[in-house]
Design a protein around this motif. Structure first.
Motif, short mmCIF file in Angstrom:
data_model
loop_
_atom_site.label_atom_id
_atom_site.label_comp_id
_atom_site.label_asym_id
_atom_site.label_seq_id
_atom_site.Cartn_x
_atom_site.Cartn_y
_atom_site.Cartn_z
N SER A 112 0.84 -1.20 0.00
CA SER A 112 0.00 0.00 0.00
C SER A 112 0.87 1.24 0.00
O SER A 112 1.91 1.28 0.67
CB SER A 112 -0.91 0.02 1.24
N ASP A 113 0.42 2.27 -0.75
CA ASP A 113 1.10 3.56 -0.70
C ASP A 113 0.47 4.48 0.34
O ASP A 113 0.79 5.66 0.43
CB ASP A 113 1.11 4.22 -2.08
N ARG A 114 -0.46 3.92 1.15
CA ARG A 114 -1.11 4.67 2.24
C ARG A 114 -0.89 3.92 3.56
O ARG A 114 -1.79 3.82 4.39
CB ARG A 114 -2.60 4.81 1.97
N ILE A 115 0.30 3.41 3.75
CA ILE A 115 0.52 2.50 4.87
C ILE A 115 0.28 3.17 6.21
O ILE A 115 -0.21 2.53 7.16
CB ILE A 115 1.93 1.88 4.80
N GLU A 116 0.59 4.46 6.35
CA GLU A 116 0.38 5.10 7.65
C GLU A 116 -1.10 5.19 7.98
O GLU A 116 -1.51 4.97 9.13
CB GLU A 116 1.03 6.49 7.69
N ALA A 117 -1.93 5.47 6.98
CA ALA A 117 -3.38 5.49 7.20
C ALA A 117 -3.87 4.10 7.59
O ALA A 117 -4.75 3.94 8.45
CB ALA A 117 -4.10 5.98 5.95
#
Length: 335
Positions: free
Chosen positions: A171-176
């Motif tokens: 995922s390129d939204r791993i922090e979310a």
């Protein structure tokens, strides 16, 4: 791939077994009390969907010596949060500089701690949605559903790691994604305090409402901080507190479609509390409390639960013992 599981506890042993069974060269770096039974009988992993996989010792390398990191092509960190800095130093001293390091740990500060020590290396966050419990020496059981997600990067790591029994995506939204998992994991403390199985806790509306209030408090803090929260279920994160407050018959029908839970499952924090080990409360409720202080958002429920876990109560508590007076606390949190 030559993979070192840095911190062979429940998650590390479970995932390491399936990676070894898929043909990777896996080394479990851990403590003697965990590794010795595996040396004697191999490693067996099971799950809620009838997986039963035995990995003989010939397919594994076991080590208590961090020098085993020297041959790693990939390091997967699975230690508890309190041991992350120490493990990062060992990786810096022994692992090849070009070996990616992936954190399969709870919370968000673990990846930060790894990057602080391993500056310039390929360090990636990850999210493991399921819990694993030891059922006997060298036996580990996965009790809940969900697939592992890792931070997007070079080398198609997820493609190389993914197996039919252990799907891994990027995922390129791993922090979310991590924040979404953290909000769900706030229930770890409630489950530990309740003494109930996850299934029984979720079938008790009083505990669900408390879980909902705690999550709603956290989501207010994250909204004030401008932090994106990706849901770990098919529904948006903000709907989860509303779902939890539904009458039990309705909740049971909806939740059954989203999450599979073994009848005997408990959170890892429940086992830590029962066995007198340090918990990860400061990596969960602690993160919300700190953000709340920064953005002037009260966090009475998360703060009280954090305090109860630090007090390490002996034996299970009833809901009205967890937050007295509960109605007053709820009212304050909703303002």
């Amino acid at each position: 791939m030559r993979i070192v599981i840095a911190g062979a506890g429940s998650i590390g042993c479970y995932c390491g077994a399936l990676l070894a069974d898929a043909g990777h060269v896996v080394t479990l770096l851990g403590r003697a009390r965990v590794l010795q039974p595996i040396r004697e009988q191999g490693l067996t992993v099971t799950d809620f969907a009838d997986l039963d996989c035995h990995v003989p010792i010939a397919k594994l390398t076991l080590s208590e010596d961090p020098a085993c990191l020297e041959g790693a092509e990939l390091v997967i960190v699975t230690v508890k949060s309190g041991a992350t800095a120490e493990m990062a130093a060992l990786i810096a001293a022994h692992a090849p500089a070009n070996a990616p390091i992936v954190s399969w740990q709870n919370g968000l500060e673990n990846t930060r701690a790894l990057r602080a020590v391993l500056d310039g290396r390929d360090v990636r966050a990850g999210m493991v949605p399921f819990n694993v419990v030891p059922t006997n020496a060298a036996f580990y059981h996965r009790a809940t559903s969900g697939d592992i997600i890792i931070e997007q990067g070079q080398g198609d790591l997820a493609l190389h790691l993914s197996t039919p029994d252990l799907p891994v995506t990027e995922s390129d939204r791993i922090e979310a994604v991590q924040w979404g998992k953290l909000v769900i994991n706030l229930n770890n403390a409630l489950n530990a305090l309740s003494g109930l199985t996850l299934q029984n806790q979720l079938l008790d509306r009083s505990w669900r409402c408390l879980m909902a209030d705690q999550m709603a408090e956290a989501l207010r803090v994250l909204k004030a901080a401008g932090i994106e929260v990706a849901s770990t279920t098919p529904l948006p994160a903000w709907t989860t507190p509303h779902l939890l407050r539904l009458p039990t018959p309705i909740f049971s029908r909806i939740a059954a479609k989203m999450l599979t839970i073994d009848p005997n499952a408990r959170t890892s924090m429940a086992y830590d509390l029962m066995e007198g080990r340090p918990t990860e409360i400061d990596s969960l409720q602690g993160e919300i409390i700190k953000l709340g202080q920064i953005h002037a958002i009260p966090t009475p429920i998360n703060s009280h639960i954090c305090g109860l876990i630090h007090q390490a109560p002996r034996g299970p508590l009833a809901v009205d013992q967890v937050i007295p007076p509960i109605n007053q606390m709820r009212s304050a949190a909703r303002r």
